[in-house]
Design an enzyme around this catalytic site. Structure first.
Site, mmCIF file in Angstrom:
data_model
loop_
_atom_site.group_PDB
_atom_site.id
_atom_site.type_symbol
_atom_site.label_atom_id
_atom_site.label_comp_id
_atom_site.label_asym_id
_atom_site.label_seq_id
_atom_site.Cartn_x
_atom_site.Cartn_y
_atom_site.Cartn_z
ATOM 1 N N LYS A 88 5.276 -7.082 3.439
ATOM 2 C CA LYS A 88 5.537 -6.002 2.471
ATOM 3 C C LYS A 88 4.638 -6.015 1.236
ATOM 4 O O LYS A 88 4.929 -5.317 0.272
ATOM 5 C CB LYS A 88 7.001 -6.049 2.049
ATOM 6 C CG LYS A 88 7.383 -7.354 1.366
ATOM 7 C CD LYS A 88 8.734 -7.294 0.688
ATOM 8 C CE LYS A 88 8.968 -8.540 -0.128
ATOM 9 N NZ LYS A 88 10.187 -8.555 -0.890
ATOM 10 N N SER A 128 11.114 2.966 3.796
ATOM 11 C CA SER A 128 10.822 2.884 2.360
ATOM 12 C C SER A 128 10.536 4.266 1.801
ATOM 13 O O SER A 128 10.003 5.141 2.505
ATOM 14 C CB SER A 128 9.588 1.995 2.163
ATOM 15 O OG SER A 128 9.057 2.156 0.867
ATOM 16 N N TYR A 153 0.352 -0.921 4.522
ATOM 17 C CA TYR A 153 1.789 -1.243 4.500
ATOM 18 C C TYR A 153 2.621 0.038 4.608
ATOM 19 O O TYR A 153 3.515 0.153 5.446
ATOM 20 C CB TYR A 153 2.159 -2.002 3.216
ATOM 21 C CG TYR A 153 3.625 -1.886 2.891
ATOM 22 C CD1 TYR A 153 4.561 -2.652 3.573
ATOM 23 C CD2 TYR A 153 4.092 -0.956 1.948
ATOM 24 C CE1 TYR A 153 5.914 -2.508 3.318
ATOM 25 C CE2 TYR A 153 5.438 -0.810 1.690
ATOM 26 C CZ TYR A 153 6.346 -1.581 2.376
ATOM 27 O OH TYR A 153 7.686 -1.426 2.130
ATOM 28 N N LYS A 157 5.265 1.785 7.760
ATOM 29 C CA LYS A 157 6.630 2.321 7.675
ATOM 30 C C LYS A 157 6.689 3.705 8.303
ATOM 31 O O LYS A 157 7.612 4.038 9.044
ATOM 32 C CB LYS A 157 7.092 2.367 6.213
ATOM 33 C CG LYS A 157 7.312 0.997 5.602
ATOM 34 C CD LYS A 157 8.434 0.234 6.283
ATOM 35 C CE LYS A 157 8.592 -1.190 5.788
ATOM 36 N NZ LYS A 157 9.488 -2.010 6.621
ATOM 37 N N PHE A 183 14.787 2.654 -1.935
ATOM 38 C CA PHE A 183 14.032 2.813 -3.170
ATOM 39 C C PHE A 183 13.742 1.396 -3.686
ATOM 40 O O PHE A 183 13.327 0.561 -2.890
ATOM 41 C CB PHE A 183 14.755 3.804 -4.095
ATOM 42 C CG PHE A 183 14.529 5.215 -3.556
ATOM 43 C CD1 PHE A 183 15.107 5.612 -2.347
ATOM 44 C CD2 PHE A 183 13.660 6.091 -4.177
ATOM 45 C CE1 PHE A 183 14.831 6.855 -1.777
ATOM 46 C CE2 PHE A 183 13.380 7.340 -3.625
ATOM 47 C CZ PHE A 183 13.965 7.723 -2.424
ATOM 48 N N ARG A 236 11.090 4.750 -11.453
ATOM 49 C CA ARG A 236 11.570 4.342 -10.132
ATOM 50 C C ARG A 236 13.091 4.373 -10.107
ATOM 51 O O ARG A 236 13.749 4.417 -11.148
ATOM 52 C CB ARG A 236 11.128 2.888 -9.819
ATOM 53 C CG ARG A 236 9.642 2.677 -9.711
ATOM 54 C CD ARG A 236 9.082 3.255 -8.422
ATOM 55 N NE ARG A 236 7.664 2.969 -8.274
ATOM 56 C CZ ARG A 236 6.684 3.694 -8.815
ATOM 57 N NH1 ARG A 236 6.971 4.747 -9.559
ATOM 58 N NH2 ARG A 236 5.424 3.372 -8.612
HETATM 59 C C1 UD1 Z 1 5.983 -1.160 -4.094
HETATM 60 C C2 UD1 Z 1 5.348 -0.288 -3.079
HETATM 61 C C3 UD1 Z 1 6.404 0.179 -2.129
HETATM 62 C C4 UD1 Z 1 7.075 -0.992 -1.478
HETATM 63 C C5 UD1 Z 1 7.604 -1.962 -2.501
HETATM 64 C C6 UD1 Z 1 7.956 -3.221 -1.763
HETATM 65 C C7 UD1 Z 1 3.411 0.814 -4.152
HETATM 66 C C8 UD1 Z 1 2.857 2.095 -4.627
HETATM 67 N N1 UD1 Z 1 4.682 0.849 -3.691
HETATM 68 O O1 UD1 Z 1 6.904 -0.361 -4.823
HETATM 69 O O2 UD1 Z 1 5.822 0.956 -1.136
HETATM 70 O O3 UD1 Z 1 8.130 -0.568 -0.648
HETATM 71 O O4 UD1 Z 1 6.607 -2.267 -3.487
HETATM 72 O O5 UD1 Z 1 8.499 -4.166 -2.578
HETATM 73 O O6 UD1 Z 1 2.774 -0.199 -4.203
HETATM 74 N N2 UD1 Z 1 5.010 -2.791 -12.631
HETATM 75 C C9 UD1 Z 1 4.430 -3.165 -13.804
HETATM 76 N N3 UD1 Z 1 4.010 -4.461 -13.953
HETATM 77 C C10 UD1 Z 1 4.139 -5.390 -12.951
HETATM 78 C C11 UD1 Z 1 4.739 -4.985 -11.740
HETATM 79 C C12 UD1 Z 1 5.144 -3.670 -11.609
HETATM 80 O O7 UD1 Z 1 4.294 -2.370 -14.743
HETATM 81 O O8 UD1 Z 1 3.725 -6.535 -13.133
HETATM 82 C C13 UD1 Z 1 5.480 -1.412 -12.475
HETATM 83 C C14 UD1 Z 1 4.750 -0.634 -11.399
HETATM 84 O O9 UD1 Z 1 3.622 0.001 -11.902
HETATM 85 C C15 UD1 Z 1 5.841 0.343 -10.954
HETATM 86 C C16 UD1 Z 1 7.148 -0.408 -11.203
HETATM 87 O O10 UD1 Z 1 6.826 -1.470 -12.095
HETATM 88 O O11 UD1 Z 1 5.838 1.475 -11.761
HETATM 89 C C17 UD1 Z 1 7.737 -0.992 -9.931
HETATM 90 O O12 UD1 Z 1 6.724 -1.742 -9.266
HETATM 91 P P1 UD1 Z 1 7.019 -2.609 -7.969
HETATM 92 O O13 UD1 Z 1 8.189 -3.491 -8.197
HETATM 93 O O14 UD1 Z 1 5.729 -3.240 -7.547
HETATM 94 O O15 UD1 Z 1 7.495 -1.555 -6.882
HETATM 95 P P2 UD1 Z 1 6.777 -0.202 -6.385
HETATM 96 O O16 UD1 Z 1 5.367 -0.144 -6.772
HETATM 97 O O17 UD1 Z 1 7.652 0.919 -6.801
#
Ligand code: UD1
Length: 341
Positions: A88, A128, A153, A157, A183, A236
């Site tokens: 993932k 997802s 990835y 899905k 989500f 999110r």
């Molecule tokens: C990501 C994947 C999604 C997947 C999931 C699996 C993308 C675009 N999406 O979701 O397909 O199912 O992981 O776990 O990659 N953030 C920060 N700083 C950090 C980490 C994250 O600002 O150090 C922000 C990201 O920009 C995002 C939010 O936190 O807006 C959530 O990030 P994350 O937990 O990585 O999940 P997704 O990106 O939504």
């Protein structure tokens, strides 16, 4: 009465382990299949502590057909499968696409080949919200058009959803499937005996936050604050992993009852969108910890905003979320503290 046996592939993983606990507590007999390539044996101890009994576990790759058949031979009367096992990490999938296609798509195909030979019809699949890409409207319903994936990835899905649609719709009931589009799962079991165990530097927001608060990481970098959202950071839908796990129990029972169509798709989120800054503030509020963070550049491939319309899951599955964002984050923090440094 004997418990109904449900195989949980990836049952030692983050969502899988919580589903194993909820299945057992609801009266089923979960049977774990996991190759421990991205999970640890200690998860089994956590599950045992919570349930008071050990859950059977087969240490195999579920893409290994002979090994999979061995499990089905040994465990008679398996009635359903929840298929979590998959890689993932979005970034890694860009670097190593074949690893992702082989594992994520290959293991599903193997399962689908083996299931009819053992009379196992019911499959719940971990999909997802990544299949919606950057949606044109919010919140997204199950009818919202899917978009081309931005990573291998995400593509796995979508491909797995397509495979399941193709197979189940012509199988005359030999395969019935529920696709759950998750989500963003966060949080941990209230006992703090199981939770998310990222290997190495976490990619996901909440483990990065808890590791930063614990002093393992120096600071959180928020990926961009100039998006077209109220505070400029990404939005999110953060759903408590125990609520998500419970959705699987209901989905399995729906398949066992042969309700609904051969293929059904459900969004599983809270219906609520929260920005990254809101998550940081909620974490500080819920835990009393001050978080060191900075604003950095946007992360390639990030979706500016996505959250679920959960009307269908609410009406058809009776799904409801019980945990608030603060409660979910507090449980993540309790779990992090239980790990030590
Ligand atoms: C990501 C994947 C999604 C997947 C999931 C699996 C993308 C675009 N999406 O979701 O397909 O199912 O992981 O776990 O990659 N953030 C920060 N700083 C950090 C980490 C994250 O600002 O150090 C922000 C990201 O920009 C995002 C939010 O936190 O807006 C959530 O990030 P994350 O937990 O990585 O999940 P997704 O990106 O939504």
């Amino acid at each position: 009465m004997a418990r109904t046996k449900i195989v949980v592939t990836g049952g030692a993983g983050y969502i899988g382990s919580h589903a194993v606990v909820e299945l057992y507590e609801a009266g089923y007999q979960p049977i774990i299949i996991d190759d421990f390539s991205n999970s640890q044996e200690s998860v089994l101890d956590g599950i045992k502590d919570i349930l008071g009994v050990a859950v059977p576990c087969y240490r195999i790759d579920c893409g290994d057909e002979a090994a999979l058949r061995g499990v089905f031979d040994q465990e008679a009367d398996i009635r359903g499968i929840i298929h979590f096992a998959a890689f993932k990490a979005v970034g890694e999938s860009v670097q190593q696409p074949l690893k992702y296609y082989q594992n994520n798509v290959g293991s599903l195909i193997t399962l689908l080949k083996v299931m009819p030979d053992y009379g196992v019809a019911n499959l719940v699949f971990s999909s997802s919200c990544t299949v919606y890409g950057i949606p044109d409207q919010l919140p997204v319903t199950e009818q919202t058009p899917t978009k081309p994936a931005t990573s291998p990835y995400g593509n796995t899905k979508k491909i797995c959803e397509d495979i399941l649609n193709d197979v189940a719709s012509v199988s005359n009931g030999a395969i019935r499937t529920i696709l759950l589009r998750y989500f963003n799962p966060i949080g941990a079991h209230e006992s703090a005996r199981i939770g998310e165990l990222p290997l190495g530097v976490p990619n996901n927001l909440v483990p990065f936050i808890t590791q930063t608060a614990a002093g393992i990481r120096e600071k959180l970098t928020i990926y961009g604050d100039t998006y077209d959202t109220p505070d400029g950071t990404n939005i999110r839908d953060y759903v408590h992993v125990v609520d998500l796990a419970k959705a699987h129990v209901v989905a399995v029972q729906r398949l066992l009852d042969a309700k609904g169509e051969a293929v059904e798709t459900f969004n599983v989120g809270t219906g609520r969108g929260n920005s990254v800054l809101e998550v940081v503030q909620a974490f500080e509020r819920a835990t009393g910890q001050k978080l060191n963070y900075t604003i950095g550049p946007p992360r390639t491939g990030d979706v500016p905003a996505i959250y679920a319309d959960v009307t269908k899951a609410t009406q058809e599955l009776g799904f409801k979320t019980t945990a608030t964002l603060d409660e979910a984050l507090a449980s993540s923090w309790k779990w992090q503290q239980s790990l030590g440094k």
